[in-house]
Structure formats: structure tokens, C-alpha cells
Design a protein around this motif. Structure first.
Motif, mmCIF file in Angstrom:
data_model
loop_
_atom_site.group_PDB
_atom_site.id
_atom_site.type_symbol
_atom_site.label_atom_id
_atom_site.label_comp_id
_atom_site.label_asym_id
_atom_site.label_seq_id
_atom_site.Cartn_x
_atom_site.Cartn_y
_atom_site.Cartn_z
ATOM 1 N N THR A 217 -9.361 -6.724 4.687
ATOM 2 C CA THR A 217 -9.257 -7.389 3.428
ATOM 3 C C THR A 217 -8.213 -6.273 2.603
ATOM 4 O OG1 THR A 217 -11.061 -6.184 2.496
ATOM 5 C CG2 THR A 217 -11.401 -8.334 3.213
ATOM 6 N N LYS A 218 -8.000 -5.320 3.275
ATOM 7 C CA LYS A 218 -7.389 -4.312 2.484
ATOM 8 C C LYS A 218 -5.692 -4.566 3.069
ATOM 9 C CE LYS A 218 -10.902 -0.907 1.336
ATOM 10 N NZ LYS A 218 -11.244 0.490 1.761
ATOM 11 N N GLN A 219 -5.387 -5.234 3.929
ATOM 12 C CA GLN A 219 -4.367 -5.130 4.675
ATOM 13 C C GLN A 219 -3.284 -6.024 3.784
ATOM 14 O OE1 GLN A 219 -4.866 -6.739 8.612
ATOM 15 N NE2 GLN A 219 -5.830 -4.740 9.338
ATOM 16 N N ALA A 220 -1.994 -5.764 3.705
ATOM 17 C CA ALA A 220 -1.110 -6.345 3.010
ATOM 18 C C ALA A 220 -0.579 -7.362 4.041
ATOM 19 C CB ALA A 220 -0.191 -5.593 2.552
ATOM 20 N N VAL A 221 -0.091 -8.596 3.414
ATOM 21 C CA VAL A 221 0.260 -9.765 4.054
ATOM 22 C C VAL A 221 1.323 -10.291 2.783
ATOM 23 C CG1 VAL A 221 -1.622 -10.160 5.400
ATOM 24 C CG2 VAL A 221 -1.631 -11.336 3.098
ATOM 25 N N LYS A 222 2.198 -11.204 3.574
ATOM 26 C CA LYS A 222 2.965 -12.031 2.879
ATOM 27 C C LYS A 222 2.291 -13.331 2.280
ATOM 28 C CE LYS A 222 7.595 -10.722 4.611
ATOM 29 N NZ LYS A 222 9.049 -11.214 4.961
#
Length: 308
Positions: A217-222
Motif C-alpha cells: 500500500t505504501k508503494q508509489a504508482v502512477k
């Protein structure tokens, strides 16, 4: 029998008859059906062709008993069997319906449209579903508005073109027709009710539980957000850059109209909330893609609403 009067021996007299006709090349072919069954066949209600056909075979003229020759059928439908030819005529041919049958069919489609619409819309604040009677009344109101507007446009002539572009862009409801299926008409009716709001309506929502590993959930995504948000114009370039990257959790929450619970326990994050049915597929695909199968979406309630 009086002298001089002859009755053709090959003339066929049938009751409850509907003729389905199809023209192929220069010839016209006919199939004799039961009037009360042909519409059921068209609507996939009746699936046994023997219950639909009054007389076996394909005719040039049913009333005179003139059957189509094998040569004519082979030329018009090369390589097809007799039953397949009959089915093709039933599916794509034209037939005349009496006023009584036409009215009954229109009423059936109208009731189906209203039931579909009533099952997909609720009052926004209370989440209560509307009765079919109120949905029907609201659609009739929209139909009358459209009719009045069309009459006004005709009366004003060219000046109608100078009207409000935004108003013209809104979908128009002209009533149920017998030539289109109920589902497509219901979808259009929903768009019209949502756009014009003769009564306060919003789409019925689904209650979902979403579970993901906290590390994911903490990962960054476009993120492009919900489908409804795609293609928005007028945002400053700086705002677009700032919002171009979101965490997986924030992106998931952007799909949820109303978050009911948002909890983290151990290595798992869980959220329960209401989601528009149209967003469910995109949300599910996003979670599958970015959690690599470790996240999941559970449908707790297919349609959230309170019966009146």
C-alpha cells in the motif's frame, strides 16, 4: 354447391397466423408461424422452433400453399439445411403484428425498462430505492419535457440553434420503443435521470472489502484515478505533476465513494466502502496488477439500498 363456384384445393386456411417474410434476390420467401409465439422467439423466451412454426417448410406463398423449390432454397441459402433456413427467416425476416400484439409487446418492454432502472438507482442521501411507479412517473415527465422542447425548437426555427449548448448536450428521453432491447433503453433512461434529476437519484453502489499487504500500500504508482476522472481538463501542469504519483492505498481509496472502515492490523491493511458498479472492474484490475495477487477485493453487498 352452386354451379360455377370453385374452391381451390390447395388454399390453406389458418388461424392465429403470422407470416414472416424475407426477400432473397428477386424471390420472396415466407414462413407460417403462430402469432402469439413469434415475438417470444424473437425475445429468446421460446426456444423450441416446433412451438413457433404452424406449417413445416419454406413457402413462396403460404395462403396458396406454394412451397419454395429446393433449387430456389439452394440458390438463396447455399449449403444450408431446411431448419437453418427457417431459423434465418425467423431471425432476420419481417412480419406484421396486430395492434393488440404491438401494444402488449411495448408494454412488456416498458415494464422491463422500468424494473431495471428501479433496481439500479437510489435516493442519494437515504440510499432508499424508488418504487417502479415513481420511476415511471419521472420518465414520463422527461418524455414530456423533450416533446415540449422539440415543439419549441420547431416553432423558433433557426433561432433554436442559439440555445444553451449545455442543455442541448444533455441526453434526451423520448420514451420506450419496441424496436430496441430493454437493457440498452434502461441504460439510456438512467443517464437521462442522472442528468436531469427530476427526482434526486444516484446509482446504487456495491459494498466491498479490500485487503492488501501494508508493504504494498505504501508503494508509489502512477495513478489516473477513477474512470470518471479521466480526461479532466483545466488542471494546472504543476497540479498534474504533483498528483501523477500516488501510493497504492491512496489510489484504491480514490475509487471508493464512501469509506466505512480503514484499518491496519499487523501486516495487512483493510478497507470497507461503497463503490460505483462501473468502477469495480477497474479497481479489481488495479489491485491484481499492483499487488501481484497478494491483495483481494470481496463483494459484501451487490447493491446497497433500503427497500421502501
Amino acid at each position: 354447391m352452386p354451379v360455377g363456384i370453385k374452391t381451390p384445393s390447395n388454399q390453406i386456411k389458418l388461424t392465429n397466423l403470422a407470416l414472416v417474410r424475407m426477400k432473397k434476390g428477386k424471390k420472396r420467401f415466407e414462413v407460417a408461424c403462430y402469432k402469439n409465439k413469434i415475438q417470444d422467439w424473437k425475445n429468446k423466451i421460446e426456444t423450441d422452433i416446433d412451438n413457433v412454426i404452424q406449417l413445416e417448410g419454406v413457402f413462396i406463398n403460404v395462403n396458396k400453399g406454394e412451397k419454395a423449390s429446393k433449387a430456389d432454397l439452394e440458390k438463396a441459402w447455399p449449403g444450408m439445411k431446411n431448419k437453418e433456413i427457417v431459423e434465418d427467416i425467423l431471425e432476420h425476416g419481417e412480419y406484421q403484428v396486430g395492434e393488440k400484439e404491438r401494444s402488449a409487446e411495448l408494454e412488456r418492454i416498458k415494464n422491463e425498462v422500468i424494473n431495471i432502472v428501479a433496481s439500479k438507482l437510489v435516493e442519494p442521501k437515504s440510499k432508499r430505492v424508488y418504487t417502479t411507479g415513481l420511476i415511471e412517473k419521472s420518465l414520463d415527465q422527461l418524455s414530456q419535457q423533450t416533446s415540449v422542447q422539440q415543439q419549441g425548437d420547431k416553432a423558433n426555427g433557426a433561432s433554436a440553434e442559439d440555445g444553451d449548448d449545455k442543455e442541448k448536450a444533455l441526453p434526451k428521453w423520448r420514451g420506450v420503443v419496441a424496436t430496441k432491447d430493454a437493457k440498452s433503453q434502461a441504460n439510456h433512461a438512467i443517464k437521462c435521470l442522472m442528468a436531469h434529476q427530476p427526482i434526486p437519484v444516484t446509482r446504487i453502489q456495491m459494498r466491498l472489502r479490500i485487503v492488501c499487504p501494508t508493504a504494498v500500500t505504501k508503494q508509489a504508482v502512477k495513478s489516473t484515478g477513477k474512470p470518471a476522472e479521466k480526461g479532466k481538463k483545466g488542471k494546472a501542469a504543476a497540479d498534474e505533476e504533483q498528483q501523477a504519483l500516488k501510493s497504492v492505498k491512496d489510489t484504491i481509496l480514490s475509487y471508493i465513494e464512501k469509506v466505512e472502515t480503514d484499518e491496519t492490523e499487523g501486516a495487512e491493511w483493510e478497507a470497507v466502502g461503497l463503490v460505483e458498479p462501473g468502477s469495480y472492474k477497474s479497481l479489481n484490475e488495479f489491485i491484481e496488477t499492483h499487488t501481484k495477487g497478494r491483495g483481494r477485493v470481496e463483494v459484501l453487498d451487490q447493491s446497497v439500498g433500503v427497500d421502501v
